[in-house]
Scaffold this motif. Sequence first.
Motif, short mmCIF file in Angstrom:
data_model
loop_
_atom_site.label_atom_id
_atom_site.label_comp_id
_atom_site.label_asym_id
_atom_site.label_seq_id
_atom_site.Cartn_x
_atom_site.Cartn_y
_atom_site.Cartn_z
N LYS A 16 -2.26 -0.13 -7.02
CA LYS A 16 -3.59 0.22 -6.72
C LYS A 16 -4.44 -0.58 -6.32
O LYS A 16 -5.13 -0.95 -5.56
N HIS A 76 -6.19 -2.67 -3.35
CA HIS A 76 -7.65 -2.75 -3.22
C HIS A 76 -7.87 -4.19 -2.99
O HIS A 76 -8.85 -4.66 -2.00
N TRP A 78 0.92 -1.41 0.13
CA TRP A 78 -0.04 0.16 0.00
C TRP A 78 0.69 1.31 0.08
O TRP A 78 0.39 2.44 -0.15
N ASP A 96 -11.32 8.54 0.88
CA ASP A 96 -11.92 8.32 -0.42
C ASP A 96 -13.59 7.95 -0.13
O ASP A 96 -14.48 8.51 -0.78
N GLU A 97 -13.96 7.03 0.72
CA GLU A 97 -15.18 6.68 0.71
C GLU A 97 -16.16 7.72 1.37
O GLU A 97 -17.24 7.75 0.71
N GLU A 141 -7.19 -5.39 0.60
CA GLU A 141 -8.44 -4.97 1.46
C GLU A 141 -9.68 -5.62 1.35
O GLU A 141 -10.28 -6.19 2.20
N LYS A 181 -8.65 -1.46 6.22
CA LYS A 181 -8.65 -0.30 5.13
C LYS A 181 -7.90 0.76 5.60
O LYS A 181 -7.70 1.03 6.76
N SER A 208 -6.41 6.45 3.84
CA SER A 208 -6.70 6.85 2.33
C SER A 208 -8.19 6.64 1.76
O SER A 208 -8.74 7.10 1.21
N ILE A 209 -8.07 5.04 1.96
CA ILE A 209 -9.41 4.60 1.61
C ILE A 209 -10.49 5.00 2.10
O ILE A 209 -11.76 5.45 1.59
#
Lengths: 248, 354
Positions: free
Chosen positions: A130, A134, A107, A151-152, A137, A144, A147-148
């Motif tokens: 990337k 993902h 990551w 983003d969510e 995860e 998570k 940064s994820i």
Amino acid sequence: MPIHEQSLIRPENIRTHDELVLDGIDVSGHWSTFIEPRVVTDYNEALEDEIAALPGGENIHRCWQCGSCTNSCTVNAVNPDFNPRYWIYLIRMGMESELLRDRDIIWQCVSCNKCTYACPRDVEPEGVMKATAHWLEKKGHTPKSPSIIFDEIFADQVIARGKIEESSIIRKFLKRTGQPLMQDWLIAMARGLLMKLPVGLMRRMGLAMLFRPRTAGWSKARAALEEYVEECEREQRRALGLGNGKPE
Amino acid sequence: MTGPVLVVGGGPAGLAAAEALSGVGRNAVLVEKEDRLGGAPILSGYAKLVPTGEWAKDAIGGMAARVEADAAVDVRTGCTVKEFGGEPGAFTATLSDGSTVEAPAAILCTGFTHFDSVNKPEWGFGSFPDVVTTTQVEQMISSGQGVRCPSDGRTPKRVAILLCVGSRDRQIGREWCSKICCTVSANIAMEIREELPDCHVYIYYMDIRTFGLYETSYYWRSQEEFKVKYIKARIAEVTSDGERLIVKGEDTLVKRPITIPFDMVVHAIGMDPNVDNLLLSSIFGVELEPHGNIARQSAYGGMGRTSRPGVFVAGAATGPETIDDSIAQANAAAIAALGAGRAATGPKAARKAA
């Protein structure tokens, strides 16, 4: 006894036993040190397809292992264990357990895209990194990343209202990542805004915080976006063999 | 120069040489030791050929049919050359059936011999029935039987193709690259994936030499369209756990030993010099190059010349060669044979004579 090729032995593969009896013979102490075999015993034939099904991973099959990505890599320069060329090979050949050993490094890609420009085969290694992060995860191998999570929260708000309201994003982000709301930098920024922002803008910001307005006529766009995002999610979960249920 | 040109060998090169000679109005005598024409592609039952994908029985079989129907070509199957003497322009060949042929020139198109995998016992051929050669897989495909494990006829779920079997191996005195096996293996891998979409194909390689335009149409097409996997590893041994074959080696790109089960292991066998080359060398009085193939005198001018004036060579008799290049060399050798022992004419020659 010296161990030859010690660099090839992983510390976690060395097993010692203070007391051990094998076939009636006491092999405690010095002789109870064993090395677990590091042999690859099978390929996961679905792995390349799974990574290729996630955004960014589409071109992984083009790689010819030249190493241009690793040579140009910003992160590799500070951490030699960060090796995109190597992971792309593991994924293509289906060596899943080898890949999982590096789950805590993958990551770290900073998306500088130097590899993207260096790659002679247009693999887009940055996208593969990337997609791999993902994949890790989604498969539950890593939690998570912050940064994820950011983003969510960001995407959810855009989809819900057609615009973003920064203060609520920051509040939700700090809450979901377990950080206190009273951060020094945040207090300093709020104080600066209070002192220097023109009154009219301050009023609009305050109203937006309280009433969270939507973009006019957003409901149709929202429905279309939600449908599309759900479709993508469903497709990815199916490709990863995670069933057809909605994501948590 | 009069009389038919002697062509030895009825494979792609020999057929092309005979056809080329006939095409310019010259007779040819085509001597073939087997009972039918076509050479390795026909006798060994190849399936689809590189690079066009035509079936060998159509492409090479078609050449053979054309030559057989050609009034200018005297085809002698089941026959070999026993003695060969004379000078350029006036050779005499004595055949195994006792007849003699007067010929001004000869073209040797005597081809190669497939490597025999029993010479690499560590890779399991001869010990385990499901270890086969590329030639056997070609036969499974061309016969219409399909790719099946010889032990019990089951459909393989996972196939390994080992490259460089009998090539690039000092251990067994074969230091050459056989040139065609990488491309043939990629071709076979795609044919397996086409017939058996659920069967995964892995190619174990040291280097990949799908040269020239085959880079896209075989190397990358096999990966991108057919999902064939290429693993950089020289296999150490092939054994069995009683049910499946166990392939052992080291994946050199990850510095990790591998012990992987497979249903079928395919040896990508190389091209040896023809086992008869020493005999051919003494009968025709031509020198062999150090690997044991018939030596060419020049790579540039006078293509196809051997050490003996008036005797020419084309195709895999000179070393590992593709079918299309063998055919091109045969045409070049036919031109050279036509000119052998013939005084030059025309304005330049006239000026020289004066």
